[in-house]
Design an enzyme around this catalytic site. Structure first.
Site, short mmCIF file in Angstrom:
data_model
loop_
_atom_site.label_atom_id
_atom_site.label_comp_id
_atom_site.label_asym_id
_atom_site.label_seq_id
_atom_site.Cartn_x
_atom_site.Cartn_y
_atom_site.Cartn_z
CD GLU A 56 23.19 43.33 39.65
OE1 GLU A 56 24.09 42.50 39.43
OE2 GLU A 56 23.09 44.44 39.02
CG HIS A 126 33.80 40.86 44.10
ND1 HIS A 126 34.48 41.89 43.48
CD2 HIS A 126 32.97 40.33 43.16
CE1 HIS A 126 34.09 41.96 42.21
NE2 HIS A 126 33.17 41.05 42.00
#
Length: 321
Positions: A56, A126
């Site tokens: 990321e 998540h």
């Protein structure tokens, strides 16, 4: 369209109208985990739609560099929960680039998409809603759509914005939210809230999937003889202070709801502003109905979320104060 189709349509329009637009992220070339980028590599080629390494920080560093030299990067973080390794790139680089360079350089054409929020089975890694971390940082736009039309219009506005923009996409809505969406190219203004239901007794404020829960709360409140006005904030940075205060001045009561934990959530900023600038119109203290101050659970998700019934309890509290 459902919401992932509307997002796909928006990115197709952006890539078609801007030959410097690029789309990339983890598994993006294959359509993405949520299928938002399906068929775009086939249409625009592997040089414009491509996969990245699982980094990321690398995705955002690369995107900032592209934007600073005139490209229009649309970077995807596969889940908002995994944006934290890129936090430094977003907060210390993207948000401050224009300021530190005295406007001689900037990365204003940068768009960062990320699925966020509860999905029914995501557990603690998540399901997070990390938008409040970024609202504390000047230099970023932040938008959150509640459905397909908003997703398309806000995403196109984000891609064409002169400022770096984060788009938090409630992942539970990718397939659940379905409506007729204009096929033409259109934008929704960043920084503008929408009153999705008018009312007279209580103002309910939310964004993303929470707006749908607030509409359910409003239905339940009607049976109790209470008229609720529901506002979809749509943009958290900048946010529509005028729309919120106008509504609260009318109703005299305000309930704010969001999935993220209560402490230091963005609802605190809204509540502080309402009580600062609308205090003399308030009939009751502003209430916040939020996620609990714990990691997001797997087995007890419905106990964690600000459900319509939890919000209704807050509505009853402010109307009986």
């Amino acid at each position: 369209m459902n919401m992932f189709q509307a997002i796909n349509n928006a990115m197709e329009l952006a890539l078609s109208s801007d030959d410097k637009a690029l789309l990339f992220g983890e598994d993006v070339a294959f359509g993405g985990v949520f299928r938002c980028s399906m068929n775009l590599r086939e249409q625009f080629g592997r040089e414009r739609v491509f996969n990245t390494p699982l980094s990321e920080q690398g995705i955002l560093g690369f995107a900032i560099g592209l934007a600073s030299v005139g490209y229009t990067p649309i970077a995807e973080i596969q889940f908002a929960d995994y944006v934290y390794p890129a936090f430094d790139q977003i907060v210390n680089e993207a948000a401050k680039y224009r300021y530190r360079a005295g406007s001689t350089w900037h990365c204003g054409s940068l768009t960062i998409r990320m699925p966020s929020g509860a999905v029914g089975h995501g557990g603690l890694y998540h399901s997070q809603s990390p938008e409040a971390f970024f609202t504390h940082c000047p230099g970023l736009n932040i938008v959150v759509p509640r459905g397909p039309s908003q997703a398309k219009g806000l995403l196109l506005a984000a891609i064409r914005s002169p400022d770096p923009t984060l788009v938090f996409e409630p992942k539970v809505l990718y397939r659940q939210a379905v409506e007729e969406v204009a096929v033409d190219d259109f934008e929704l203004p960043i920084g503008k809230a929408e009153v999705v239901r008018e009312g007279t007794d209580v103002t309910l404020i939310g964004w993303g999937n929470q707006v749908h829960r607030l509409l359910q709360t409003a239905d339940l409140a009607t049976k109790e003889g209470v008229s609720c006005e529901v506002i979809d904030l749509q943009s958290l940075a900048p946010w529509d202070e005028e729309a919120v205060l106008t509504s609260v001045e009318k109703t005299g009561r305000c309930v704010i709801a969001h999935e993220a934990p209560k402490t230091s959530g963005f609802g605190a900023e809204l509540a502080a502003t309402v009580q600062d600038k609308g205090f003399l119109k308030l009939e009751a203290p502003v209430q916040r109905v939020c996620g609990w101050d714990t990691p997001f659970p797997l087995a007890f998700e419905e106990f964690y979320l600000p459900t319509p019934l939890r919000v209704l309890d807050a509505v009853k509290k402010v109307t009986s104060f």
